[in-house]
Design a protein around this motif. Structure first.
Motif, PDB file in Angstrom:
ATOM      1  N   ASN A   5       0.920  -1.121  -0.187  1.00  0.00           N
ATOM      2  CA  ASN A   5      -0.118   0.185   0.089  1.00  0.00           C
ATOM      3  C   ASN A   5       0.935   1.245   0.202  1.00  0.00           C
ATOM      4  O   ASN A   5       0.629   2.201  -0.829  1.00  0.00           O
ATOM      5  CB  ASN A   5      -0.948   0.041   1.082  1.00  0.00           C
ATOM      6  N   LEU A   6       1.950   1.210   0.874  1.00  0.00           N
ATOM      7  CA  LEU A   6       2.759   2.473   0.953  1.00  0.00           C
ATOM      8  C   LEU A   6       3.528   2.517  -0.285  1.00  0.00           C
ATOM      9  O   LEU A   6       3.612   3.599  -0.878  1.00  0.00           O
ATOM     10  CB  LEU A   6       3.796   2.066   2.076  1.00  0.00           C
ATOM     11  N   LEU A   7       4.001   1.693  -1.074  1.00  0.00           N
ATOM     12  CA  LEU A   7       4.691   1.478  -2.274  1.00  0.00           C
ATOM     13  C   LEU A   7       3.681   2.378  -3.401  1.00  0.00           C
ATOM     14  O   LEU A   7       4.283   3.025  -4.158  1.00  0.00           O
ATOM     15  CB  LEU A   7       4.726   0.083  -2.710  1.00  0.00           C
ATOM     16  N   VAL A   8       2.484   1.661  -3.379  1.00  0.00           N
ATOM     17  CA  VAL A   8       1.621   2.420  -4.494  1.00  0.00           C
ATOM     18  C   VAL A   8       1.329   4.125  -4.278  1.00  0.00           C
ATOM     19  O   VAL A   8       1.448   4.700  -4.928  1.00  0.00           O
ATOM     20  CB  VAL A   8       0.202   1.586  -4.495  1.00  0.00           C
ATOM     21  N   ALA A   9       1.117   4.318  -2.911  1.00  0.00           N
ATOM     22  CA  ALA A   9       0.833   5.613  -2.495  1.00  0.00           C
ATOM     23  C   ALA A   9       2.161   6.443  -2.823  1.00  0.00           C
ATOM     24  O   ALA A   9       1.862   7.572  -3.529  1.00  0.00           O
ATOM     25  CB  ALA A   9       0.581   5.834  -0.896  1.00  0.00           C
ATOM     26  N   SER A  10       3.163   5.933  -2.572  1.00  0.00           N
ATOM     27  CA  SER A  10       4.292   6.829  -2.993  1.00  0.00           C
ATOM     28  C   SER A  10       4.638   6.828  -4.524  1.00  0.00           C
ATOM     29  O   SER A  10       4.954   7.821  -4.923  1.00  0.00           O
ATOM     30  CB  SER A  10       5.872   5.902  -2.407  1.00  0.00           C
ATOM     31  N   ILE A  11       4.255   5.922  -5.309  1.00  0.00           N
ATOM     32  CA  ILE A  11       4.437   5.711  -6.541  1.00  0.00           C
ATOM     33  C   ILE A  11       3.392   6.851  -7.332  1.00  0.00           C
ATOM     34  O   ILE A  11       3.724   7.693  -7.987  1.00  0.00           O
ATOM     35  CB  ILE A  11       4.251   4.566  -7.353  1.00  0.00           C
ATOM     36  N   ILE A  12       2.271   7.062  -6.759  1.00  0.00           N
ATOM     37  CA  ILE A  12       1.212   7.643  -7.327  1.00  0.00           C
ATOM     38  C   ILE A  12       1.559   9.061  -6.733  1.00  0.00           C
ATOM     39  O   ILE A  12       1.569  10.238  -7.849  1.00  0.00           O
ATOM     40  CB  ILE A  12      -0.154   7.342  -6.868  1.00  0.00           C
ATOM     41  N   SER A  13       1.859   9.451  -5.541  1.00  0.00           N
ATOM     42  CA  SER A  13       1.988  10.735  -5.565  1.00  0.00           C
ATOM     43  C   SER A  13       3.333  11.324  -5.889  1.00  0.00           C
ATOM     44  O   SER A  13       3.562  12.344  -6.157  1.00  0.00           O
ATOM     45  CB  SER A  13       1.966  10.995  -3.833  1.00  0.00           C
ATOM     46  N   GLU A 135     -10.261   5.559  -4.144  1.00  0.00           N
ATOM     47  CA  GLU A 135      -9.086   4.922  -3.151  1.00  0.00           C
ATOM     48  C   GLU A 135      -8.112   3.820  -4.283  1.00  0.00           C
ATOM     49  O   GLU A 135      -8.995   3.149  -4.926  1.00  0.00           O
ATOM     50  CB  GLU A 135      -9.619   4.288  -1.993  1.00  0.00           C
ATOM     51  N   ILE A 136      -6.942   4.022  -4.206  1.00  0.00           N
ATOM     52  CA  ILE A 136      -6.102   2.812  -4.702  1.00  0.00           C
ATOM     53  C   ILE A 136      -5.380   2.208  -3.774  1.00  0.00           C
ATOM     54  O   ILE A 136      -4.527   3.208  -3.159  1.00  0.00           O
ATOM     55  CB  ILE A 136      -5.311   3.390  -5.917  1.00  0.00           C
ATOM     56  N   PHE A 137      -5.467   1.097  -3.273  1.00  0.00           N
ATOM     57  CA  PHE A 137      -4.648   0.400  -2.409  1.00  0.00           C
ATOM     58  C   PHE A 137      -4.703   1.316  -0.934  1.00  0.00           C
ATOM     59  O   PHE A 137      -3.621   1.534  -0.481  1.00  0.00           O
ATOM     60  CB  PHE A 137      -3.352   0.157  -3.069  1.00  0.00           C
ATOM     61  N   GLY A 138      -5.697   1.654  -0.551  1.00  0.00           N
ATOM     62  CA  GLY A 138      -5.883   2.359   0.480  1.00  0.00           C
ATOM     63  C   GLY A 138      -5.375   3.993   0.502  1.00  0.00           C
ATOM     64  O   GLY A 138      -5.308   4.516   1.396  1.00  0.00           O
ATOM     65  N   TYR A 139      -4.990   4.284  -0.663  1.00  0.00           N
ATOM     66  CA  TYR A 139      -4.359   5.747  -0.902  1.00  0.00           C
ATOM     67  C   TYR A 139      -5.443   6.372  -1.909  1.00  0.00           C
ATOM     68  O   TYR A 139      -5.663   5.961  -2.832  1.00  0.00           O
ATOM     69  CB  TYR A 139      -3.149   5.754  -1.665  1.00  0.00           C
ATOM     70  N   LYS A 140      -5.781   7.699  -1.256  1.00  0.00           N
ATOM     71  CA  LYS A 140      -6.778   8.499  -2.022  1.00  0.00           C
ATOM     72  C   LYS A 140      -5.791   9.661  -2.272  1.00  0.00           C
ATOM     73  O   LYS A 140      -5.699  10.924  -1.719  1.00  0.00           O
ATOM     74  CB  LYS A 140      -8.035   8.865  -1.053  1.00  0.00           C
TER      75      LYS A 140
END
Lengths: 298, 454, 349
Positions: A5-13, A135-140
């Motif tokens: 989840n953190l990885l996806v959030a980092s990539i998107i942001s 939300e994607i993988f818990g990241y909005k």
């Protein structure tokens, strides 16, 4: 334990801020490509754009992204004024003289903005599409950040059309490739310089408005300094003078800043977010070690 | 051809400007300073009074003056604080002058501020501080903002035995270096969060966990260190201790883990821009602890203007707030009232701000800090009954005043402030209210914050 | 061999005379004009900054945007030496040679590391890679909590242990400035020697056309590295004296402050890049103008009712711009173009 989840959030942001970094660097590269001038006052123009977005939103009640339009207009006027008052006397001056002149221009803009707007750190909250956030993988990701990234792409497309689909753009490209040759075939190089400088400043000021829509807080007269620095690094990473290079390097830089955090977070006794800055600059050195003219440089 | 003519024209213009400036420089530097130079050679360090008289002879007939010097950061990264400090100091000086000035024996002295812009740059500070002391004949100085600039100024001030009153941003470490003439009027960085932690401990025995998220910077790192130490002493568990770089634009990576961790309290921040960002991102990420307290940024009206709902319930430690209830009626034992009341200070601040075209500014605590420095100095001079810096420095050890700013008292050994205490403010329904300490409070703490789900 | 070549020596001495004379005047002013010693010390600092920077930048044309990192690293090395000596109980005077040696050494190590990567780069690429070095180092100090992390290193106490209270006072105010004057003289001699020797010609060839120089058999890499390390070592010692000894507090935020590099560029360009006198003249003008506009012009304007902070920078910036348009090769460059009188020209080095 790099959490997915953190990885996806980092990539998107990272991708979102990266697109904004990219567009904020393109103007720098355009000016370098045509005039061979490194604009040390770059950040001041970004700051100006951020204030435009702030004014458009808080005083006129319009969406801050309309500051992009205001930025293009203000940038055009300002670019021409600066070109005809200063830059054109410096064509044959050593590279260093232009560094100094653009630095002084940057200071002047900063202090004038401060005299008018005050030294306070300003900002706003604008999130018109909050209801549609997903939300994607818990990241909005915030809708305004997505809008800002899309505006960056739109501005990039605008620049692309100007440079690759107009006669002016053709002339600009001709001057970049061969200044003497362009003169021989009857191109008024002086005018092309003026137009390119103005175009570079336009895009830079407009990108400041996008950045403001993305950040929304922390708008103050000295906010531009860090973008001068990051802009330099991104520009070199992508290859000086290369417009697509600048954009791609911007996205990479944003991505890298964000993702390297996850790796550093595992180390005891350090401050990972601070260290990502070191790592980003290390990346720059590594790229230059492999390819001394940047990713897309000639 | 045309281009060349213009180049020459501009070159000519530039040279003319330079010559005028150079001429001005020598006129001022040469002409203006001759008398001053003469004085200095005779001047002994202890000849403060004599100097004042000499200045007096040249000035038009008026009261005698005590000039306070300051290098303020009017440009550069501390420009915001610098502007507030200037107005605050001017307000306090105007109040003192309007209320009879400073009396030494049967003489009355009026205060005057002499200041220069240090550009937030430590290599500007040195020559300006020396100029203030040697040419503007100043024995008493407001220290520059931040520990970096203070460190640059301190050796010069020490050399000439001029007193330097720190009114902002200096780290505690400055006061561990054994400077003799550097004193402080505001609560030291390491104690910024003491009141917030006391508040939580007093009203919520259940709260156990604290997360600290701060800006990596000489000032806020000391604040965070001090907060961590004090929280642990008070039986809290510091479950998260992370920083972000000075110009961070996105704190998501640092804040994300707090969603799972659910600490009771989150404290931290650093300055204006990043404090706003911290509050906004906590809100956007839906991180809702019982209390969020952030440094510096929430104390300003712009904080709510910018953030709206996201600012609701955010608390902050503050050196001072316009709503404080310190008055001559509630002077604590061992202290004596001195200076303007809160209302008078606000009124004088408005007066000097209007004169400078900034009439709509509301004083931040940076303004109050600088004003407090002036009051502290004025009181010390009165107590010393002397303008000799050594006497005044000695008297400062005995000053214990209660002012619109609260208590002021220094540690004689180090010059560190030990009297003044932080208050805690909070945004409630779009208004800043003071919630701690109880004797200064305007409202009950909004605790837990709105949106807290447990 | 070039060292003892009498022609080189004579040339170097001749070239260094005007610069040494200016420093002698500054030194006299430092002592004789009361109340302005720190103004002259500030000018001295910036002149030295410009000179040390100029040895590499002015002579090769490579702009090191991360130059301030040398000063910072030197200051830290000096600080660590002071702490070590204070805890060992060494006599105070040992700090000066050992601290300066450590400062120069640390800066040279940094120079060789940066040089290995960055000196392969050309023009703006080099300039910006070096920004990366400076910023990367600063965030490394802060993020990895090195030597006090972002709070910084405080060595005033250690200096007081070494020199005593009175002694510290003397060291931090007068001795530090005098040592800087010494360093200035040394820097002038080094520069003059480089300008007169084979190395100077090689560097000039590099500045004109690096590829051609290489083709002609100039050992380009060797001279570039030599100049870079010399410039770095001088910068390291300057940082040690002006920041560690004089101020005693080292914060990453303020010692890795990129504005110092920009100011070094301003000073060198104002005065004339690659010349010996240029940076000194540049510093005189830059700091002089700044001081005049700050101390006299801004209060004057305030006196007539114009009250705004930052006024003096608004005044200074257009003057700088006008200046650079009028004299893009700097003052010394302009004088060399205009003045034909051979006697005067001899002094425009």
């Amino acid at each position: 334990m790099p959490d997915l989840n953190l990885l996806v959030a980092s990539i998107i942001s990272g991708l979102l801020i990266g697109a904004v970094y990219g567009i904020a660097t393109v103007g720098l590269n355009l000016i370098f490509g045509v005039l061979r001038i490194v604009n040390v006052g770059h950040g001041a123009f970004i700051m100006l754009g951020a204030y435009l977005a702030f004014i458009v939103y808080t005083s006129l009640g319009l969406p801050p992204l309309l500051g992009v339009v205001a930025g293009l207009a203000v940038g055009a006027v300002l670019g021409l004024i600066i070109y005809y008052l200063v830059i054109r006397y410096l064509h044959d001056a050593p590279e260093l003289a232009t560094l100094l002149a653009t630095f002084a221009i940057g200071i002047l803009i900063q202090e004038l903005v401060k005299a008018v707007m005050g030294p306070d750190s300003r900002g706003f909250v604008w999130n018109p599409l909050a209801a549609y956030e997903f939300e994607i993988f818990g990241y909005k990701p915030s809708s305004f950040q997505i809008l800002a990234a899309l505006s960056s792409l739109a501005l990039l497309a605008f620049l692309y059309v100007v440079i690759y689909r107009t006669r002016l753009g053709l002339a600009i490209r001709a001057v970049v490739q061969d200044r003497e040759g362009a003169m021989v075939v009857g191109i008024d190089v002086e005018r092309i310089y003026a137009a390119s400088f103005a175009l570079g400043i336009m895009v830079t000021v407009a990108s400041g408005a996008i950045l403001a829509a993305y950040l929304q807080t922390g708008i103050h007269p000295y906010m531009g300094e860090i973008y001068t620095l990051k802009g330099f690094v991104i520009a070199v990473m992508g290859g000086l003078g290369s417009i697509p290079g600048a954009f791609i390097a911007g996205v990479l830089f944003g991505l890298f800043e964000n993702v390297s955090y996850l790796l550093l977070a595992g180390i005891e006794g350090v401050q990972p977010l601070v260290l990502t800055r070191s790592i980003a600059f290390l990346l720059l050195l590594l790229i230059l070690l492999v390819k001394p003219t940047g990713l897309m440089g000639r | 051809m045309q281009g060349q003519n213009k180049t020459l024209l501009i070159a000519g213009a530039a040279i003319v400007v330079l010559i005028i400036l150079a001429a001005g420089y020598f006129l001022f530097a040469g002409g203006g300073e001759q008398p001053a130079t003469g004085q200095q050679q005779e001047e002994q360090p202890a000849a403060g009074q004599q100097q004042e008289q000499q200045q007096q002879e040249q000035a038009p007939p008026a009261e005698e003056k005590i000039v306070v010097g300051a290098t303020l950061s009017l440009t550069g990264k501390y420009a915001k604080e610098g502007e507030m400090s200037l107005l605050g100091a001017l307000a306090a000086i105007r109040w003192i002058n309007d209320n009879g000035g400073i009396k030494i024996g049967d003489k009355t002295y009026m205060l005057e501020l002499k200041y220069y812009d240090d550009e937030s740059n430590k290599d500007r500070v040195k020559s300006l501080v020396e100029r203030l002391i040697k040419e503007d004949q100043v024995q008493f100085l407001l220290a520059p903002y931040s520990s970096g600039l203070t460190a640059a100024a301190a050796p010069i001030a020490e050399k000439y035995g001029a007193i330097m009153i720190s009114h902002g941003g200096a780290s505690d470490k400055i006061f561990q270096q054994g400077y003799k003439y550097v004193v402080q009027v505001l609560t030291p960085a390491s104690r910024y969060f003491v009141s917030v932690i006391d508040l939580v401990k007093a009203i919520d025995p259940e709260a156990k966990t604290i997360a600290i998220v701060y800006k990596e910077n000489p000032f806020s790192s000391v604040v965070a260190e001090g907060a961590k130490k004090y929280a642990e002493q008070q039986g809290f568990q510091v479950v998260y201790y992370q920083s972000y770089p000075a110009d961070a634009q996105d704190l998501t990576p640092v804040l994300q883990p707090l969603k799972e961790m659910k600490p009771d309290i989150i404290i931290g921040g650093g300055h204006f821009a990043d404090g706003q960002l911290l509050a906004r991102q906590l809100y956007e990420l839906g991180i809702k602890p019982k209390l969020v307290a952030i440094l510096v940024a929430p104390a300003l009206p712009e904080f709510y203007e910018t953030l709206g709902d996201a600012a609701e319930g955010i608390a902050y430690p503050s050196q001072w707030e316009p709503g404080v209830k310190f008055s001559p009626d509630n002077v604590p034992p061992g202290y004596e009232w001195y200076g303007p009341t809160v209302d008078e200070f606000l009124q004088y601040f408005k007066m000097v701000a209007e004169e400078r075209g900034k009439g709509d500014l509301v004083p931040s605590y940076h303004a109050a800090d600088a004003a407090a420095a002036i009051l502290f100095l004025a009181k010390a001079i009165e107590m010393a009954q002397s303008l000799d810096p050594d006497d005044v420095r000695q008297a400062m050890n005995d000053v214990a005043i209660f002012t619109f700013y609260g208590k002021i008292k220094i540690d004689p050994e180090t010059g560190l402030q030990i009297g003044h205490e932080m208050i805690v403010g909070q945004w409630q329904n779009g208004r800043k209210v003071i919630i701690w300490p109880p004797e200064a409070a305007e409202a009950e703490p909004l605790y837990p914050m709105p949106g807290y789900t447990g | 061999m070039a060292l003892v070549d009498p022609w080189t020596v004579r040339e170097a001495v001749r070239k260094s005379l005007p610069a040494l004379a200016i420093y002698a005047v500054l030194l006299a002013a430092y002592f004789l004009i009361p109340g302005k010693s720190q103004l002259f010390a500030t000018i001295l600092f910036y002149a030295l900054l410009g000179q040390a920077f100029n040895i590499f930048m002015g002579m090769t044309g490579y702009v090191d945007f991360g130059y301030v990192a040398f000063l910072a690293v030197g200051a830290y090395a000096f600080g660590v030496t002071a702490m070590a000596l204070a805890s060992l109980g060494s006599p105070g005077w040992t700090l000066i040679p050992l601290g300066l040696l450590a400062a120069a050494g640390a800066a040279m190590i940094l120079a060789s590391m940066v040089g290995a990567i960055a000196l392969r780069l050309r023009g703006a690429y080099f300039a910006i890679a070096t920004i990366g070095v400076n910023e990367g180092l600063r965030y490394f100090f802060e993020g990895a909590n090195i030597l006090g992390g972002s709070i910084g290193l405080y060595i005033v106490k250690d200096l007081k242990t070494l020199f005593g209270d009175e002694g510290y006072q003397f060291m931090a105010t007068i001795a530090a400035d005098l040592l800087m004057f010494g360093l200035a003289g040394f820097t002038v001699l080094v520069t003059a020697w480089i300008l007169s020797s084979r190395m100077g010609f090689a560097l000039q060839a590099i500045r004109e056309d690096e590829d051609a120089a290489r083709a002609l058999g100039v050992n380009v890499t060797k001279y570039k590295v030599l100049a870079f390390m010399t410039s770095g070592a001088l910068g390291g010692m300057l940082g040690a004296l002006n920041w560690a000894l004089k101020e005693g507090v080292l914060e990453p935020e303020t010692v890795f402050f990129i504005v110092y590099t920009v100011e070094a560029i301003i000073i060198v360009v104002l005065g004339g890049a690659g010349t010996l006198l240029g940076p000194i003249v540049g510093a005189l003008i830059y700091i002089g103008l700044n001081y005049v506009s700050n101390v006299y012009a801004a209060p004057l304007l305030e006196g007539i009712g114009i009250k705004a902070s930052g006024l003096h920078l608004i005044l200074l910036a257009p003057i700088l711009i006008a200046f650079i348009i009028a004299a893009p090769n700097g003052i010394i460059g302009l004088l060399r173009e205009r003045i034909r009188n051979p006697t005067i020209r001899r002094f425009l080095v």
